[in-house]
Design an enzyme around this catalytic site. Structure first.
Site, PDB file in Angstrom:
ATOM      1  N   THR A 142       2.875 -14.265 -11.844  1.00 29.10           N
ATOM      2  CA  THR A 142       2.498 -15.786 -11.607  1.00 29.10           C
ATOM      3  C   THR A 142       1.650 -15.829 -10.091  1.00 29.10           C
ATOM      4  O   THR A 142       0.427 -15.647 -10.067  1.00 29.10           O
ATOM      5  CB  THR A 142       3.733 -16.574 -11.711  1.00 29.10           C
ATOM      6  OG1 THR A 142       4.610 -16.057 -10.825  1.00 29.10           O
ATOM      7  CG2 THR A 142       4.321 -16.552 -12.950  1.00 29.10           C
ATOM      8  N   LYS A 168       8.292  -8.710 -12.007  1.00 27.13           N
ATOM      9  CA  LYS A 168       7.476  -9.691 -11.337  1.00 27.13           C
ATOM     10  C   LYS A 168       8.282 -10.351 -10.614  1.00 27.13           C
ATOM     11  O   LYS A 168       9.336 -10.916 -10.719  1.00 27.13           O
ATOM     12  CB  LYS A 168       6.711 -10.658 -12.525  1.00 27.13           C
ATOM     13  CG  LYS A 168       7.655 -11.525 -13.251  1.00 27.13           C
ATOM     14  CD  LYS A 168       8.100 -12.909 -12.804  1.00 27.13           C
ATOM     15  CE  LYS A 168       7.091 -13.803 -11.886  1.00 27.13           C
ATOM     16  NZ  LYS A 168       7.510 -14.886 -11.259  1.00 27.13           N
ATOM     17  N   THR A 179      14.874 -13.908  -7.553  1.00 25.06           N
ATOM     18  CA  THR A 179      13.921 -14.705  -8.676  1.00 25.06           C
ATOM     19  C   THR A 179      12.980 -13.742  -9.209  1.00 25.06           C
ATOM     20  O   THR A 179      11.957 -13.399  -8.380  1.00 25.06           O
ATOM     21  CB  THR A 179      13.421 -15.853  -8.050  1.00 25.06           C
ATOM     22  OG1 THR A 179      14.419 -16.830  -7.396  1.00 25.06           O
ATOM     23  CG2 THR A 179      12.720 -16.875  -9.147  1.00 25.06           C
ATOM     24  N   ASN A 388       2.503 -22.441  -2.194  1.00 32.94           N
ATOM     25  CA  ASN A 388       3.534 -23.108  -2.697  1.00 32.94           C
ATOM     26  C   ASN A 388       3.207 -24.645  -2.764  1.00 32.94           C
ATOM     27  O   ASN A 388       3.711 -25.544  -3.547  1.00 32.94           O
ATOM     28  CB  ASN A 388       4.948 -22.945  -2.014  1.00 32.94           C
ATOM     29  CG  ASN A 388       5.518 -21.687  -2.729  1.00 32.94           C
ATOM     30  OD1 ASN A 388       5.956 -21.672  -3.666  1.00 32.94           O
ATOM     31  ND2 ASN A 388       5.330 -20.526  -1.916  1.00 32.94           N
TER      32      ASN A 388
END
Length: 393
Positions: A142, A168, A179, A388
């Site tokens: 991502t 990932k 995460t 972000n």
């Protein structure tokens, strides 16, 4: 990067709305022993809820994974979509639905476009090949800038055994569990219960000892499949073979965990925070974790500012028991603080040189006991905010 009895493939299914690989499939020729560790977040995505249910049987044969949409916080429709996509994969492969594990990563709150899966799964199955795991590692990216892969080849009673893993993760990274998605394949023969025990041990010392930004996600998964196709004897608990396998699993998990932190969103430095001399291991972990998560500490790393005051301040709110007048702090081999007191401008200048490296260790001595713990972290840069702030645009 091939493991006996496994094939994989990835395709551009249109899930991301971009011309990028975004759908992957990993398949074992036979049902494999399976074990997983999932996020501790109370909010869990549909594929995790389904995966936990299916793993009660201890077996899996396929992993269907997509990027772009997390299928989290999507209610009953999200669960129906997860089951439907898994059924499509099972039907195309000719295996039972309960043998398909599902995984997703991406934006929370969006529903999957099932038609992307309907079109993509037949292409995936047709493209399956022994060397396809690296393609899947690119499909699950991502905000990652590089794919993350690791492999090991070792001997069990003179038989060659292979282990390969992909991961990932670059943001929303903090225990427990960091995460990320991680899939590890091996051709060793292991019973599911023993595999589960060994995986949990490996995760404790790797993925649960890293942090990038202090956030955890809804989709975190580490999943291991062991299909026994190497021909090596079945691992027995407490045996030499089990200890050797555990070592290899530990190494591959730590390798992938380090790659995740090194590729942290906007990161320029990989930093090990080591706390020594704590009263017990739990306090050592908490102290290291608090320092590793401190935004003030991490921004100082980015600015290459040897501001040890931020480190000792974070230590002071960690909950660990220690005497502030006994603390020592070192950047690599440069001891900046002894007995809670800084060692002067000349030493700080040497410590600043350490901070200019791409990788270094901060060692904090508490002199309160014999326990120690480490966390991996990174610096906090301007690019983290930009990435972000623009994640959905």
């Amino acid at each position: 990067m091939e493991v006996r009895g496994f094939r994989a493939a990835a395709v551009k299914a249109g899930i991301r709305g971009k011309d990028r690989l975004d759908l992957g499939l990993i398949v074992s020729d036979t049902p494999a022993a399976a074990a997983a560790v999932f996020t501790t977040n109370t909010v869990k995505a549909a594929p995790l809820l389904l995966g936990k249910e299916r793993l009660r049987g201890g077996r899996a044969q396929a992993i269907l994974v997509n990027a772009g949409i997390a299928n989290a916080c999507t209610g009953a429709e999200g669960m129906r979509n997860a089951r439907l996509c898994g059924a499509m994969a099972a039907d195309t492969l000719g295996i039972g639905e309960e043998l398909v594990q599902l995984s997703s990563t991406g934006v929370i709150g969006m529903q999957l476009d099932v038609e992307c899966f309907r079109r993509g799964i037949p292409r995936l199955v047709a493209a399956l090949n022994p060397g396809g795991l690296e393609e899947v590692s690119r499909a699950i990216m991502t905000t990652d800038t590089v794919p993350k892969t690791a492999e090991r080849v070792f001997q069990l009673d003179g038989v060659e055994v292979k282990m390969a893993g992909i991961a990932k993760g670059a943001g929303m990274i903090m225990p427990d569990m960091a995460t990320m998605l991680c899939f590890i394949l091996t051709d060793a023969a292991v019973e599911p219960e023993l595999l589960r025990t060994m995986l949990r041990s490996s995760v404790r010392s790797s993925f649960n000892r890293i942090t990038i930004d202090g956030d955890t996600s809804t989709n975190d998964t580490v999943l291991v499949l062991a299909n026994g196709r190497s021909g090596a004897p079945l691992l027995a608990a407490g045996s030499h073979r089990q200890r050797l396998f555990q070592q290899q699993l530990d190494e591959i998990c730590l390798d992938l965990a380090r790659q995740v932190v090194r590729d942290g969103e906007g990161a320029t430095k990989l930093v090990t925070i080591r706390v020594e001399g704590a009263a017990d291991e739990a306090q050592a972990r908490q102290a290291a974790r608090t320092i590793a998560n401190s935004n003030l500490v991490k921004t100082a790393f980015f600015g290459e500012d040897a501001n040890w005051g931020r480190i000792i301040a974070a230590l002071g709110r960690s909950g660990a028991d220690f005497n502030p007048e006994a603390v020592a702090i070192a950047f690599d081999d440069v001891v900046m603080v002894r007995d809670g007191v800084g060692q002067g401008a000349a030493v700080e200048a040497r410590a600043t040189e350490v901070l200019r490296r791409g990788e270094f260790t901060v060692t904090v001595g508490l002199q309160a006991g014999a326990a120690a713990a480490e966390y991996l972290t990174c610096d906090f840069s301007l690019d983290y905010v930009k990435i972000n702030a623009n994640y959905r645009t």
